[in-house]
Write a protein that holds these residues in place. Sequence first.
Motif, PDB file in Angstrom:
ATOM      1  N   ALA A   1       0.854  -1.195   0.000  1.00  0.00           N
ATOM      2  CA  ALA A   1       0.000   0.000   0.000  1.00  0.00           C
ATOM      3  C   ALA A   1       0.881   1.232   0.000  1.00  0.00           C
ATOM      4  N   LEU A   2       0.527   2.197  -0.832  1.00  0.00           N
ATOM      5  CA  LEU A   2       1.282   3.447  -0.935  1.00  0.00           C
ATOM      6  C   LEU A   2       0.325   4.606  -0.676  1.00  0.00           C
ATOM      7  N   ILE A   3       0.602   5.363   0.375  1.00  0.00           N
ATOM      8  CA  ILE A   3      -0.302   6.443   0.791  1.00  0.00           C
ATOM      9  C   ILE A   3       0.530   7.703   0.978  1.00  0.00           C
ATOM     10  N   ALA A   4       0.116   8.769   0.311  1.00  0.00           N
ATOM     11  CA  ALA A   4       0.887  10.008   0.298  1.00  0.00           C
ATOM     12  C   ALA A   4       0.405  10.992   1.347  1.00  0.00           C
ATOM     13  N   ALA A   5       1.362  11.737   1.916  1.00  0.00           N
ATOM     14  CA  ALA A   5       1.030  12.850   2.792  1.00  0.00           C
ATOM     15  C   ALA A   5       0.506  14.015   1.965  1.00  0.00           C
ATOM     16  N   GLY A   6      -0.007  15.013   2.639  1.00  0.00           N
ATOM     17  CA  GLY A   6      -0.460  16.215   1.954  1.00  0.00           C
ATOM     18  C   GLY A   6       0.708  17.059   1.476  1.00  0.00           C
ATOM     19  N   LYS A   7       0.387  18.067   0.696  1.00  0.00           N
ATOM     20  CA  LYS A   7       1.385  19.002   0.198  1.00  0.00           C
ATOM     21  C   LYS A   7       1.061  20.406   0.691  1.00  0.00           C
ATOM     22  N   GLU A   8       2.096  21.207   0.837  1.00  0.00           N
ATOM     23  CA  GLU A   8       1.861  22.605   1.153  1.00  0.00           C
ATOM     24  C   GLU A   8       1.213  23.290  -0.047  1.00  0.00           C
ATOM     25  N   VAL A   9       0.283  24.211   0.235  1.00  0.00           N
ATOM     26  CA  VAL A   9      -0.464  24.890  -0.829  1.00  0.00           C
ATOM     27  C   VAL A   9      -0.142  26.378  -0.780  1.00  0.00           C
ATOM     28  N   THR A  10       0.270  26.907  -1.910  1.00  0.00           N
ATOM     29  CA  THR A  10       0.631  28.318  -1.975  1.00  0.00           C
ATOM     30  C   THR A  10      -0.604  29.198  -1.807  1.00  0.00           C
ATOM     31  N   ARG A  11      -0.475  30.179  -0.937  1.00  0.00           N
ATOM     32  CA  ARG A  11      -1.556  31.148  -0.734  1.00  0.00           C
ATOM     33  C   ARG A  11      -1.344  32.374  -1.610  1.00  0.00           C
ATOM     34  N   SER A  12      -0.120  32.887  -1.589  1.00  0.00           N
ATOM     35  CA  SER A  12       0.184  34.082  -2.375  1.00  0.00           C
ATOM     36  C   SER A  12       1.692  34.172  -2.557  1.00  0.00           C
ATOM     37  N   ASN A  13       2.130  34.173  -3.798  1.00  0.00           N
ATOM     38  CA  ASN A  13       3.541  34.296  -4.129  1.00  0.00           C
ATOM     39  C   ASN A  13       4.372  33.240  -3.403  1.00  0.00           C
ATOM     40  N   ASP A  14       5.086  33.600  -2.339  1.00  0.00           N
ATOM     41  CA  ASP A  14       5.941  32.627  -1.671  1.00  0.00           C
ATOM     42  C   ASP A  14       5.479  32.336  -0.241  1.00  0.00           C
ATOM     43  N   THR A  15       4.181  32.508   0.028  1.00  0.00           N
ATOM     44  CA  THR A  15       3.629  32.128   1.327  1.00  0.00           C
ATOM     45  C   THR A  15       2.598  31.021   1.138  1.00  0.00           C
ATOM     46  N   GLU A  16       2.470  30.180   2.177  1.00  0.00           N
ATOM     47  CA  GLU A  16       1.584  29.022   2.085  1.00  0.00           C
ATOM     48  C   GLU A  16       0.439  29.134   3.082  1.00  0.00           C
ATOM     49  N   TYR A  17      -0.644  28.443   2.748  1.00  0.00           N
ATOM     50  CA  TYR A  17      -1.709  28.241   3.725  1.00  0.00           C
ATOM     51  C   TYR A  17      -1.174  27.377   4.865  1.00  0.00           C
ATOM     52  N   PRO A  18      -1.756  27.479   6.067  1.00  0.00           N
ATOM     53  CA  PRO A  18      -1.372  26.545   7.136  1.00  0.00           C
ATOM     54  C   PRO A  18      -1.513  25.106   6.641  1.00  0.00           C
ATOM     55  N   PHE A  19      -0.501  24.298   6.906  1.00  0.00           N
ATOM     56  CA  PHE A  19      -0.480  22.935   6.376  1.00  0.00           C
ATOM     57  C   PHE A  19      -1.549  22.071   7.030  1.00  0.00           C
ATOM     58  N   CYS A  20      -2.264  21.318   6.206  1.00  0.00           N
ATOM     59  CA  CYS A  20      -3.254  20.351   6.692  1.00  0.00           C
ATOM     60  C   CYS A  20      -2.897  18.991   6.132  1.00  0.00           C
TER      61      CYS A  20
END
Length: 444
Positions: free
Chosen positions: A29-48
């Motif tokens: 079984a292969l299960i992936a973690a989440g990815k960081e999502v860009t909010r604006s330019n070089d900042t990300e939404y809080p990781f979920c």
Amino acid sequence: MIKNTLLPVAEFCQRRKNFIAQMPNNSIALIAAGKEVTRSNDTEYPFCQNKHFYYLTGFNEPDAILAIIKADDVAESVLFSREKDPLQEVWHGRRVGQNKAIKDYKFDNCFALADIEEQLIPLITGKTAVLICQNEQNDFQQQVLNWLSQIKQASRTGAKAPTTLIDCNNILDEMRLHKSNAELDIMRQVNVISGAAHQRAMQQSQAGKFEYQIEAELLHEFASNGARYPAYSSIVAGGDNANILHYTDNDEALKNGDLLLIDAGGELAGYAADITRTFPVNGKFSEPQSLIYQLVLDSQNLAIAAIKPGQTLAELNRIVCEFLTKGLYDLGILQGNLTILIAQRACKKYFIHGLGHWLGLDVHDVGDYHASAMREQLRPFADGMVLTIEPGIYIPSTDKSVDEKWRGIGVRIEDNIAITATGFENLTVNAPKTIADIEALMAD
């Protein structure tokens, strides 16, 4: 109020063992973690974190991949994660690294993501089946297919690629539907935190304030008690805005004489609360508001009292719809032959959503409802399941078919209920919901 909210590592280890027991032999079984999502330019939404990944690992870094292997003489879990990097850690925070992942999370092995093809392809080779969560990121599914293609291309050297691709969502959905005692303890805590936030919102409500100011009070109470993030975008809906089910603009001023509907819950250790309360902005229900409110509250109490193992949402819906239809008929909001109105579930004109949903790591949590062709949810309740019960009545201001005094009233009341071996436990213990308790709190 803040307690130790981390699940023990042994719980995650046991989940992996339970998952392995349901895998076919000679599979991976292969299960992936989440990815960081860009909010604006070089900042990300809080990781979920990806919830299935978190459920099996407790590991909260992005980009990782979990491999679980089951063969005749092997049952092991292998993590692939970001390697330690002093420069990146100075800028972006500490990483767990491979050695600590094995020590603290009890994986059988852990490799750096940079080594994934070298280490993972041999683990896949020779297996009969690969299990993946088919609603995961498309790029990860494509990566799995690429690995399988690489193995097939090496077939002349004796490499054998898996011939079966299995969606393992059903296994994990079913596992997550049944909560352990440790999970229930966290859900009790996040309900208490969220209930305190609803109390705070009631006490801070007054005409002239904006909905977003009340939202800020909720977020303050969540974070101050360890629930750093809301489990979902908070609904703070004054007056007729309550008749927009997923209203999240939260940008209008509160008006004297209006009701305020708040649907908000915190997230603690990944687990969600989902509580709705409706109350008067000025602290005192008008007569029309109190009549609608009491009708909704009585229907909720009726549904909750009927909860026990073997019960179904379909039956609870029948009970609530019959009760609300009769109540709306008695108030003159529905007119006609009562027997026919009940048979037609005429209340659905104003009760426009379902009665409840599963709750857990997701607000609308995974788990089969056993819905029929008529959309009846026939899944029998069992010990350890958690769901919401949330009847509502919504009469938009544009509804000219009713007396003007009812228009613009929207009421929803929502609690979080755990099924026990003998009945139920209401986890929502400190968010006032009787008219007397709400008015008393707001009068303080």
